[in-house]
Design an enzyme around this catalytic site. Structure first.
Site, PDB file in Angstrom:
ATOM      1  N   ASP A 119      15.735  31.667  36.663  1.00  0.00           N
ATOM      2  CA  ASP A 119      16.135  32.940  35.990  1.00  0.00           C
ATOM      3  C   ASP A 119      18.013  31.890  35.945  1.00  0.00           C
ATOM      4  OD1 ASP A 119      16.754  34.182  34.005  1.00  0.00           O
ATOM      5  OD2 ASP A 119      17.166  36.779  34.838  1.00  0.00           O
ATOM      6  N   CYS A 135      24.765  33.328  30.106  1.00  0.00           N
ATOM      7  CA  CYS A 135      24.049  34.032  29.137  1.00  0.00           C
ATOM      8  C   CYS A 135      23.785  33.445  27.795  1.00  0.00           C
ATOM      9  CB  CYS A 135      25.514  35.151  28.501  1.00  0.00           C
ATOM     10  SG  CYS A 135      24.751  36.739  27.377  1.00  0.00           S
TER      11      CYS A 135
END
Lengths: 307, 307
Positions: free
Chosen positions: A16, A244
């Protein structure tokens, strides 16, 4: 209020995290990072993703990474190396490379589901059913993710009942655990608790994990609030890898170092050696040419260099 | 568990923050920053420190800052502008400049007290008694600080009973409120709760404030844990100003933006307008030539610039 005595951490940095980095990290660096994380005591490390290299070039070496890990030093107990498999094709490739655990990923927001995996929630669950069936037949363990459990970058606040419904479906289908993702890190302990309470009303909390992004600096407080409800599995990312994708320059996954510091302070066992974790953090941060995005790592490294 | 409905924030960035910055910030910038913070709704803003300019050159313009604020735009209700006064000389200078509220600072660690203010805890309380007496005679309100309430950079863990003892003395002497400082940010919700419980056993919790540094990324979780115990006053610093004097490059005071985000998420009133707070944050961060050390500020500003 009794907190869990022991917590399991699922390290998601190599997948991730690195998937959301600009840099394409060489296979050998990924394997060394994962080995160092295993050495630090992490028992579950998401290793890679079997998606099309056209979508995610960062994970194009998926089979090489997994094969190298499985051929590498043997530890007892052996860590698990789950890999992401979006569909049957990815699943087959993962199993071919030796995967013993895979993960599938749904969302609690229709719009996010369509933008992220090109189909609505119900359709995505149908697609994943084929993966779950194939995994069950081969006794490959399967973990589920739900994105946007409290908020969606497109729809705003997400109904806790929606998150609970998706989590329940994934467990019913055969996932052994469902990881609840605050994908944009917008949750606070209030919304996180409402979401967990809705989920825990329909499935056992022992089968739920918290996956919180630290975009607004709330992840550690959200983990603390989740511990208060009895949640005992959390996903985290070494050095806060990943950033992000919805706000350039903002923080992404909560850093593993920060979670371990919290757990140690609360007297909760997690089996991780902080010193070794810091070495792994510095290793990948150095490769990426920056400081770890972990306040604990920065503070401890500043103290070390001041000695 | 009922959280407080309303929380008071004490903004300490212009003093505790700027005092620990390398740069000497011009008086006009300080005054504009404080005015912007007042415009954002902050009702208590620590404005400066009346210490010797040889010790703290950053605060050498203390009288000018305070006089400019008191001569500036009048707000209703008027914000309070407490100023730090280490001794009677500082107190007299503060009152001369118009101070209506002052603050004194003790520590819960003997070694820290000696290194920070050149005397042990008992001796420091004697010195402050003279300031408190002078303040009482002039009806100047007095706030107390206790440093190192859970850990000390020299002594390690601090006995909660020690922090409670110092807090009780300061309130007995005449402080209307005591701010409990986790000066090196080492606390987690477990040690913070033990410390608050020890304090609240001897003084009313309504008279206690939390002053937490975010060195290890725990401050927001520590504030949440404190709210669960009923604490309803917290100190914070715009843009996370100040850094950590004990670990170069590490975080210092918890950022006001992050605290306001937490409180808004929990449905707790604090009277602060986030948009205006962000403008104040950008104003001082721009002057200092860097990004605000607040995850909320970075995430919201990244979203704004992506629009």
């Amino acid at each position: 209020m009794t907190l869990p005595a022991r917590v399991k951490l699922v390290e998601v940095g190599p997948r991730d995290g690195l998937q959301n980095e600009q840099a394409i990290v060489p296979t050998a660096i990924k394997v060394e990072l994962i080995e160092r994380l295993a050495d630090a005591g992490l028992s579950a490390i998401e290793a890679t993703s079997f998606v099309s290299p056209q979508w995610v070039p960062q994970m194009a070496d998926n089979a090489e990474v997994l094969r190298a890990l499985l051929a590498g030093p043997q530890r007892r107990p052996a860590p698990s190396y789950p890999v992401l498999t979006p569909n049957l094709k990815g699943f087959d490739a993962a199993v071919e490379a030796g995967a013993q655990e895979v993960a599938i990923f749904a969302a609690a927001s229709e719009t996010f589901s369509r933008k992220n995996i090109n189909c609505g929630i119900a359709e995505s669950l149908k697609r994943f059913a084929a993966v779950v069936d194939a995994a069950s037949a081969l006794e490959v363990r399967i973990r589920g993710y739900v994105s946007c459990v409290v908020a969606c970058p497109y729809e705003g606040a997400v109904d806790p009942a929606k998150s609970a419904w998706v989590a329940e479906r994934l467990l019913e289908m055969g996932c052994y655990e469902v990881s609840l993702g605050d994908t944009i890190g917008a949750g606070t302990p209030a919304s996180i608790k409402r979401m967990i309470e809705a989920c825990a009303a329909v499935v056992p909390i022992e089968r739920l994990a918290g996956h919180y992004h630290d975009t607004y600096g709330m992840a550690i407080a959200n983990i603390y609030a989740s511990l208060e409800l009895g949640m005992a599995v959390f996903d985290s990312s070494i050095a806060g890898l990943g950033g992000c994708p919805y706000a350039a320059g903002a923080s992404g996954n909560v850093a593993s170092e920060d979670v371990v510091y919290l757990l140690q302070g609360l007297g909760i066992e997690c089996g991780v050696d902080m010193e070794k974790l810091l070495v792994a953090s510095q290793f990948i941060a150095h490769f990426l040419g920056r400081q770890p995005a972990s306040k604990v790592a920065r503070a401890l490294l500043a103290r070390q260099s001041a000695r």
